[in-house]
Design a protein around this motif. Structure first.
Motif, PDB file in Angstrom:
ATOM      1  N   TRP A 142      50.303 106.066  10.659  1.00 23.42           N
ATOM      2  CA  TRP A 142      49.340 106.720   9.626  1.00 23.42           C
ATOM      3  C   TRP A 142      48.737 105.598   8.708  1.00 23.42           C
ATOM      4  CZ3 TRP A 142      50.323 106.581   3.790  1.00 23.42           C
ATOM      5  CH2 TRP A 142      49.867 107.692   3.362  1.00 23.42           C
ATOM      6  N   GLU A 143      47.413 105.904   8.410  1.00 24.53           N
ATOM      7  CA  GLU A 143      46.794 104.886   7.816  1.00 24.53           C
ATOM      8  C   GLU A 143      46.078 105.631   6.413  1.00 24.53           C
ATOM      9  OE1 GLU A 143      43.721 104.577  10.771  1.00 24.53           O
ATOM     10  OE2 GLU A 143      44.765 102.683  11.696  1.00 24.53           O
ATOM     11  N   TYR A 144      45.793 104.785   5.453  1.00 18.66           N
ATOM     12  CA  TYR A 144      45.006 105.265   4.321  1.00 18.66           C
ATOM     13  C   TYR A 144      43.834 104.246   4.184  1.00 18.66           C
ATOM     14  CZ  TYR A 144      47.863 101.682   1.851  1.00 18.66           C
ATOM     15  OH  TYR A 144      48.441 100.430   1.446  1.00 18.66           O
ATOM     16  N   ILE A 145      42.879 104.746   3.580  1.00 22.54           N
ATOM     17  CA  ILE A 145      41.656 103.792   3.295  1.00 22.54           C
ATOM     18  C   ILE A 145      41.548 103.795   1.693  1.00 22.54           C
ATOM     19  CG2 ILE A 145      39.167 103.838   3.339  1.00 22.54           C
ATOM     20  CD1 ILE A 145      39.624 105.695   5.923  1.00 22.54           C
ATOM     21  N   ILE A 146      41.170 102.727   1.089  1.00 28.22           N
ATOM     22  CA  ILE A 146      40.834 102.448  -0.268  1.00 28.22           C
ATOM     23  C   ILE A 146      39.207 102.306  -0.257  1.00 28.22           C
ATOM     24  CG2 ILE A 146      41.167 101.307  -2.406  1.00 28.22           C
ATOM     25  CD1 ILE A 146      43.798 100.210  -1.177  1.00 28.22           C
ATOM     26  N   TYR A 147      38.648 103.297  -0.916  1.00 31.87           N
ATOM     27  CA  TYR A 147      37.238 103.236  -1.126  1.00 31.87           C
ATOM     28  C   TYR A 147      37.113 102.415  -2.594  1.00 31.87           C
ATOM     29  CZ  TYR A 147      36.664 106.248   3.122  1.00 31.87           C
ATOM     30  OH  TYR A 147      36.732 106.931   4.010  1.00 31.87           O
ATOM     31  N   LEU A 148      36.055 101.373  -2.434  1.00 40.49           N
ATOM     32  CA  LEU A 148      35.632 100.672  -3.682  1.00 40.49           C
ATOM     33  C   LEU A 148      33.941 100.658  -3.587  1.00 40.49           C
ATOM     34  CD1 LEU A 148      37.870  97.488  -3.360  1.00 40.49           C
ATOM     35  CD2 LEU A 148      38.219  99.744  -4.644  1.00 40.49           C
ATOM     36  N   PRO A 149      33.515 100.654  -4.858  1.00 37.91           N
ATOM     37  CA  PRO A 149      32.152 100.474  -4.976  1.00 37.91           C
ATOM     38  C   PRO A 149      31.529  99.328  -4.340  1.00 37.91           C
ATOM     39  CG  PRO A 149      32.924 101.032  -7.125  1.00 37.91           C
ATOM     40  CD  PRO A 149      34.339 100.877  -5.869  1.00 37.91           C
ATOM     41  N   THR A 150      30.411  99.110  -3.787  1.00 40.58           N
ATOM     42  CA  THR A 150      29.856  98.080  -3.265  1.00 40.58           C
ATOM     43  C   THR A 150      29.943  96.797  -4.444  1.00 40.58           C
ATOM     44  OG1 THR A 150      27.505  98.669  -3.259  1.00 40.58           O
ATOM     45  CG2 THR A 150      28.879  99.098  -1.284  1.00 40.58           C
ATOM     46  N   ILE A 151      29.806  96.926  -5.506  1.00 42.29           N
ATOM     47  CA  ILE A 151      29.467  95.962  -6.415  1.00 42.29           C
ATOM     48  C   ILE A 151      30.843  95.043  -6.506  1.00 42.29           C
ATOM     49  CG2 ILE A 151      30.394  97.374  -8.391  1.00 42.29           C
ATOM     50  CD1 ILE A 151      28.099  95.982 -10.264  1.00 42.29           C
ATOM     51  N   TYR A 152      32.028  95.503  -5.851  1.00 43.11           N
ATOM     52  CA  TYR A 152      33.185  94.602  -6.084  1.00 43.11           C
ATOM     53  C   TYR A 152      33.287  93.765  -4.759  1.00 43.11           C
ATOM     54  CZ  TYR A 152      35.116  97.938  -9.349  1.00 43.11           C
ATOM     55  OH  TYR A 152      35.521  98.788 -10.624  1.00 43.11           O
ATOM     56  N   ARG A 153      32.143  93.792  -3.865  1.00 42.62           N
ATOM     57  CA  ARG A 153      32.287  93.185  -2.727  1.00 42.62           C
ATOM     58  C   ARG A 153      32.029  91.690  -3.208  1.00 42.62           C
ATOM     59  NH1 ARG A 153      31.040  94.572   2.637  1.00 42.62           N
ATOM     60  NH2 ARG A 153      29.915  96.505   1.822  1.00 42.62           N
ATOM     61  N   ASN A 154      33.066  90.751  -2.845  1.00 45.30           N
ATOM     62  CA  ASN A 154      33.029  89.271  -2.902  1.00 45.30           C
ATOM     63  C   ASN A 154      33.356  88.995  -4.474  1.00 45.30           C
ATOM     64  OD1 ASN A 154      32.670  88.530  -0.191  1.00 45.30           O
ATOM     65  ND2 ASN A 154      30.361  88.926  -0.720  1.00 45.30           N
ATOM     66  N   ARG A 155      34.029  89.792  -5.254  1.00 40.41           N
ATOM     67  CA  ARG A 155      34.310  89.921  -6.681  1.00 40.41           C
ATOM     68  C   ARG A 155      35.879  89.775  -6.849  1.00 40.41           C
ATOM     69  NH1 ARG A 155      30.080  92.650 -10.302  1.00 40.41           N
ATOM     70  NH2 ARG A 155      28.214  91.563  -9.524  1.00 40.41           N
ATOM     71  N   THR A 156      36.266  89.380  -7.983  1.00 41.05           N
ATOM     72  CA  THR A 156      37.764  89.461  -8.498  1.00 41.05           C
ATOM     73  C   THR A 156      38.342  90.731  -8.107  1.00 41.05           C
ATOM     74  OG1 THR A 156      37.362  89.897 -10.560  1.00 41.05           O
ATOM     75  CG2 THR A 156      37.547  87.543  -9.772  1.00 41.05           C
ATOM     76  N   GLN A 157      37.502  91.991  -8.365  1.00 45.81           N
ATOM     77  CA  GLN A 157      38.383  93.234  -8.315  1.00 45.81           C
ATOM     78  C   GLN A 157      38.378  93.470  -6.826  1.00 45.81           C
ATOM     79  OE1 GLN A 157      35.236  92.709  -9.709  1.00 45.81           O
ATOM     80  NE2 GLN A 157      34.964  93.922 -11.596  1.00 45.81           N
ATOM     81  N   PHE A 158      37.881  93.002  -6.035  1.00 39.17           N
ATOM     82  CA  PHE A 158      38.354  93.203  -4.518  1.00 39.17           C
ATOM     83  C   PHE A 158      39.307  92.413  -3.844  1.00 39.17           C
ATOM     84  CE2 PHE A 158      37.551  91.628  -0.164  1.00 39.17           C
ATOM     85  CZ  PHE A 158      37.976  92.469   0.745  1.00 39.17           C
ATOM     86  N   LYS A 159      39.498  91.072  -4.426  1.00 38.76           N
ATOM     87  CA  LYS A 159      40.704  90.217  -4.243  1.00 38.76           C
ATOM     88  C   LYS A 159      42.120  90.981  -4.864  1.00 38.76           C
ATOM     89  CE  LYS A 159      38.400  85.757  -3.253  1.00 38.76           C
ATOM     90  NZ  LYS A 159      38.508  85.995  -1.825  1.00 38.76           N
ATOM     91  N   LEU A 160      41.820  91.252  -6.049  1.00 41.01           N
ATOM     92  CA  LEU A 160      42.770  91.935  -6.744  1.00 41.01           C
ATOM     93  C   LEU A 160      43.361  93.258  -6.059  1.00 41.01           C
ATOM     94  CD1 LEU A 160      44.791  91.937  -9.291  1.00 41.01           C
ATOM     95  CD2 LEU A 160      43.006  93.088 -10.568  1.00 41.01           C
ATOM     96  N   THR A 161      42.640  94.112  -5.703  1.00 43.98           N
ATOM     97  CA  THR A 161      42.872  95.253  -4.982  1.00 43.98           C
ATOM     98  C   THR A 161      43.563  94.956  -3.523  1.00 43.98           C
ATOM     99  OG1 THR A 161      40.806  96.288  -5.643  1.00 43.98           O
ATOM    100  CG2 THR A 161      41.715  97.280  -3.704  1.00 43.98           C
ATOM    101  N   GLN A 162      43.145  93.818  -3.017  1.00 45.64           N
ATOM    102  CA  GLN A 162      43.987  93.347  -1.622  1.00 45.64           C
ATOM    103  C   GLN A 162      45.361  92.978  -2.093  1.00 45.64           C
ATOM    104  OE1 GLN A 162      41.213  90.351  -0.366  1.00 45.64           O
ATOM    105  NE2 GLN A 162      40.926  91.287   1.639  1.00 45.64           N
ATOM    106  N   ARG A 163      45.464  92.182  -3.190  1.00 42.45           N
ATOM    107  CA  ARG A 163      46.749  91.802  -3.624  1.00 42.45           C
ATOM    108  C   ARG A 163      47.611  92.974  -3.906  1.00 42.45           C
ATOM    109  NH1 ARG A 163      48.175  87.741  -8.839  1.00 42.45           N
ATOM    110  NH2 ARG A 163      50.602  88.124  -8.400  1.00 42.45           N
ATOM    111  N   LEU A 164      46.828  93.767  -4.781  1.00 43.69           N
ATOM    112  CA  LEU A 164      47.754  95.112  -5.207  1.00 43.69           C
ATOM    113  C   LEU A 164      48.140  95.960  -4.208  1.00 43.69           C
ATOM    114  CD1 LEU A 164      46.044  95.742  -8.578  1.00 43.69           C
ATOM    115  CD2 LEU A 164      48.313  94.429  -8.436  1.00 43.69           C
ATOM    116  N   ASN A 165      47.322  96.152  -3.058  1.00 48.43           N
ATOM    117  CA  ASN A 165      47.657  96.849  -2.104  1.00 48.43           C
ATOM    118  C   ASN A 165      48.763  96.316  -1.289  1.00 48.43           C
ATOM    119  OD1 ASN A 165      47.325  98.894  -0.193  1.00 48.43           O
ATOM    120  ND2 ASN A 165      46.049  97.547   1.010  1.00 48.43           N
ATOM    121  N   THR A 166      48.847  95.116  -1.198  1.00 49.81           N
ATOM    122  CA  THR A 166      50.043  94.440  -0.521  1.00 49.81           C
ATOM    123  C   THR A 166      51.276  94.407  -1.084  1.00 49.81           C
ATOM    124  OG1 THR A 166      48.455  92.518   0.495  1.00 49.81           O
ATOM    125  CG2 THR A 166      50.842  92.224   0.549  1.00 49.81           C
ATOM    126  N   LEU A 167      51.234  94.466  -2.419  1.00 48.67           N
ATOM    127  CA  LEU A 167      52.543  94.603  -3.378  1.00 48.67           C
ATOM    128  C   LEU A 167      52.903  96.028  -3.643  1.00 48.67           C
ATOM    129  CD1 LEU A 167      51.514  91.874  -5.943  1.00 48.67           C
ATOM    130  CD2 LEU A 167      53.037  91.696  -4.080  1.00 48.67           C
TER     131      LEU A 167
END
Length: 185
Positions: A142-167
Motif C-alpha cells: 500500500w502506498e501513499y503520495i504527498i503532493y507539495l507545491p513546486t515552490i517547496y522544492r529544495n526548501r526547508t518545507q520539503f526537508k521538514l515534510t520528509q522528516r515528519l513523514n518518517t516520524l
C-alpha cells in the motif's frame, strides 16, 4: 478582610503582620522588604502556573519544557521550530497525534501545524489479507503520495515534510513526495 489578605494585597506580607511597635522602625521595613518581594514574586509565579501549563497561552520558553511531558522526545522535537507550530503540536498531542500516530490523518494534521500546503492521496487499495486483485498480502504494498507545491522544492518545507513523514507517517507503507501545483490554488 483578614489581616493575611490585607498583608498580601499590600505587597508586604511580612511587614504588614509585624506588631505595631516594629512598623515604626525603618530598619524593620528594610529587613523585611527583600523577603516580602521574594514572597510576592514566588506567589505570583505559583498563581500563574495553570496558564503556563496551557500550550496555547503559556510563555514561549515553557513550550520546550512541556514538549517532553507530552511525549515529544528529542527525535520528535526541535527547539528551533516556530512557536505557533510548537503550540499546536503540544495542544494536539494526547487527543490526536499519539492515538493516531502512523495514519494519514495525523501526518496531515502535523503538516498543517507547520502551515505546509499538502495533499495526501492513496495509491491502490489496502485490504487485510489480500490486495484488490486477489493476490496474497505482501505482493503489492500500500502506498501513499504527498503532493507539495513546486515552490517547496529544495526548501526547508520539503526537508521538514520528509522528516515528519518518517516520524509520523504510516510505517508499513511506502510513500513518495511529488511536487505538483495543479492540486493547489
Amino acid at each position: 478582610m483578614t489581616q493575611t489578605k490585607i498583608a498580601w494585597d499590600s505587597g508586604k506580607p511580612i511587614w504588614e503582620r509585624l506588631p505595631e511597635c516594629y512598623k515604626e522602625n525603618n530598619i524593620a521595613l528594610w529587613l523585611t522588604s527583600y523577603f516580602d518581594s521574594l514572597l510576592v514574586d514566588t506567589k505570583a509565579k505559583i498563581d500563574d502556573l495553570p496558564r503556563q501549563l496551557n500550550p496555547l497561552e503559556c510563555d514561549e520558553v515553557w513550550l520546550d519544557v512541556l514538549a517532553p511531558l507530552c511525549g515529544f522526545t528529542e527525535v520528535y522535537w526541535d527547539k528551533t521550530w516556530p512557536t505557533s507550530s510548537k503550540r499546536l503540536l503540544i495542544y494536539n498531542s494526547y487527543l490526536n497525534i499519539w492515538p493516531g500516530k502512523g495514519s494519514k490523518e495525523v501526518l496531515s494534521l502535523i503538516l498543517d501545524c507547520f502551515n505546509i500546503q499538502h495533499l495526501i492521496t492513496s495509491r491502490g487499495n489496502f485490504i487485510i489479507g489480500t490486495s484488490t486483485t486477489g493476490d496474497p498480502l505482501g505482493t503489492s504494498a500500500w502506498e501513499y503520495i504527498i503532493y507539495l507545491p513546486t515552490i517547496y522544492r529544495n526548501r526547508t518545507q520539503f526537508k521538514l515534510t520528509q522528516r515528519l513523514n518518517t516520524l509520523y507517517g504510516p510505517c508499513w507503507c511506502s510513500s513518495e513526495i511529488i511536487f505538483n501545483d495543479s492540486y493547489f490554488s
